[in-house]
Design an enzyme around this catalytic site. Structure first.
Site, short mmCIF file in Angstrom:
data_model
loop_
_atom_site.label_atom_id
_atom_site.label_comp_id
_atom_site.label_asym_id
_atom_site.label_seq_id
_atom_site.Cartn_x
_atom_site.Cartn_y
_atom_site.Cartn_z
N THR A 1 0.82 -1.21 0.00
CA THR A 1 0.00 0.00 0.00
C THR A 1 0.86 1.26 0.00
O THR A 1 0.44 2.29 -0.54
CB THR A 1 -0.96 0.00 1.21
OG1 THR A 1 -0.23 -0.30 2.40
CG2 THR A 1 -2.04 -1.05 1.02
N TYR B 1 -13.30 -1.86 3.66
CA TYR B 1 -14.63 -1.30 3.46
C TYR B 1 -15.76 -2.31 3.65
O TYR B 1 -16.73 -2.02 4.33
CB TYR B 1 -14.77 -0.63 2.07
CG TYR B 1 -16.05 0.17 1.97
CD1 TYR B 1 -16.12 1.46 2.49
CD2 TYR B 1 -17.20 -0.36 1.39
CE1 TYR B 1 -17.29 2.20 2.44
CE2 TYR B 1 -18.38 0.36 1.34
CZ TYR B 1 -18.41 1.64 1.87
OH TYR B 1 -19.58 2.36 1.82
N TYR C 1 -1.87 -9.47 5.92
CA TYR C 1 -1.55 -8.10 6.31
C TYR C 1 -2.77 -7.54 7.04
O TYR C 1 -3.81 -7.32 6.43
CB TYR C 1 -1.19 -7.27 5.09
CG TYR C 1 -0.85 -5.80 5.37
CD1 TYR C 1 -0.55 -5.35 6.65
CD2 TYR C 1 -0.82 -4.88 4.33
CE1 TYR C 1 -0.24 -4.02 6.89
CE2 TYR C 1 -0.51 -3.55 4.55
CZ TYR C 1 -0.23 -3.13 5.83
OH TYR C 1 0.07 -1.81 6.07
N ARG D 1 -6.83 1.10 8.51
CA ARG D 1 -7.14 1.42 7.11
C ARG D 1 -8.28 0.56 6.55
O ARG D 1 -8.99 1.01 5.65
CB ARG D 1 -5.89 1.24 6.24
CG ARG D 1 -4.81 2.29 6.50
CD ARG D 1 -3.62 2.09 5.57
NE ARG D 1 -2.61 3.10 5.79
CZ ARG D 1 -2.55 4.27 5.16
NH1 ARG D 1 -3.48 4.59 4.28
NH2 ARG D 1 -1.57 5.12 5.40
N LYS E 1 1.89 -9.72 8.53
CA LYS E 1 2.35 -8.37 8.80
C LYS E 1 1.29 -7.72 9.68
O LYS E 1 0.17 -7.46 9.24
CB LYS E 1 2.52 -7.57 7.50
CG LYS E 1 2.95 -6.13 7.70
CD LYS E 1 2.98 -5.36 6.39
CE LYS E 1 3.32 -3.89 6.64
NZ LYS E 1 3.26 -3.09 5.39
N ILE F 1 8.26 -4.98 8.18
CA ILE F 1 8.09 -4.49 6.81
C ILE F 1 7.89 -3.00 6.95
O ILE F 1 6.90 -2.53 7.51
CB ILE F 1 6.93 -5.18 6.08
CG1 ILE F 1 7.28 -6.65 5.85
CG2 ILE F 1 6.66 -4.49 4.74
CD1 ILE F 1 6.19 -7.47 5.17
#
Length: 291
Positions: free
Chosen positions: A46, A109, A135, A140, A164, A206
């Site tokens: 991202t 979302y 992840y 987010r 992650k 990361i």
């Protein structure tokens, strides 16, 4: 899986002034990371502004990154989304030459249930012979991959090799460490908490910071993994203010301002993101000079 132990860097995507991908600067960035002694690279996570890149641009960036890297470091491709079928289609049609794994952000979302998240990742794992890294970034995506779901996937899907974790929740990290398979990787997804996560048993980070300061960050992470936290702590503390500044106006605007100072790439981003303000860029440069 030792190939993903240490510092991985989620590469930014450099752009020209007209918004096109700047491949010359991307080559400089890849070599800058390798010279900075990081352990592996993530292409189009991202941080790479993958949400604003079209399919053809992504294919070209993945191929170019593999070509420039030329086997020098392990490569991970960031392929995620909130449409499971589309994610699988992208994975199946992506040229995996030179890549060892997929990093896939949990669906955003839609806010799926834990069963939905499990089935999403199970379908992804069954669609590829590459290793898969989960992840989890609830800030987010608006949903959390629970420790139970993470460990269920780790036990049920042989090629789901790690996660992650960017939830910032140490209770969650504790549960994952307790219940995961021994060889399953817990990787920090947040630069500021990499040190305490490694103390808990994480295998590294990361990183966004590593784009700009690969040598400093990777040295700190290696010291942590060697158990020398006394030597790592001053390096960690030295990075705190720089890290705060590069995220102050969103990612990757801040770290691109730093990369512009280092003459690695420009600070252009794609809308709806905008470059760091002049005032913030000045603070970032001053912080670099102090370090």
């Amino acid at each position: 899986m030792n190939k993903f132990r240490g510092t991985g860097v989620a590469l930014v995507t450099p752009f020209n002034a007209d918004g096109s991908v700047d491949y010359g600067s991307l080559e400089k960035l890849i070599n800058y990371q390798i010279d900075g002694k990081v352990e592996y690279l993530v292409s189009l996570g991202t941080t790479g502004e993958s949400a604003t890149l079209n399919k053809e641009e992504k294919k070209k960036i993945w191929a170019f990154t593999a070509e420039i890297n030329n086997g020098r470091l392990p490569l991970i491709a960031g392929i995620g989304g909130n449409d499971t079928a589309e994610v699988i289609d992208t994975i199946r049609n992506f040229d995996k030459e030179g890549y060892s794994a997929i990093l896939s952000a949990s669906p955003y979302y839609n806010k799926p249930t834990q069963e939905g998240i499990y089935q999403h990742y199970k379908a992804i794992s069954e669609s590829t012979d590459l290793d898969v890294l989960l992840y989890n970034v609830p800030g987010r995506t608006a949903s959390n991959v629970s420790p139970e779901t993470t460990c269920r996937l780790a036990h049920d899907c042989k090629n789901v090799i790690g996660t992650k974790e960017a939830s910032g929740n140490f209770d969650q990290f504790n549960q994952i460490m307790r219940d995961k398979p021994e060889d399953f990787l817990l990787i920090s997804g947040d630069d500021p908490v990499a040190l305490p996560m490694i103390a808990l048993g994480a295998s590294g980070v990361i990183s966004v910071v590593g784009n700009a300061l690969p040598l400093q960050l990777s040295e700190m992470i290696r010291l942590c993994l060697a158990g020398d936290f006394a030597a790592a702590l001053p390096l960690h503390l030295k990075l705190i203010e720089f890290t705060r500044l590069i995220f102050a106006e969103g990612n990757p605007a801040g770290v691109k301002a730093a990369l512009k100072h280092f003459n690695v790439c420009g600070d252009q981003v794609r809308l709806p993101l905008v470059p760091a303000t002049a005032g913030l860029a000045e603070q970032i440069i001053k912080q670099i000079q102090q370090n």
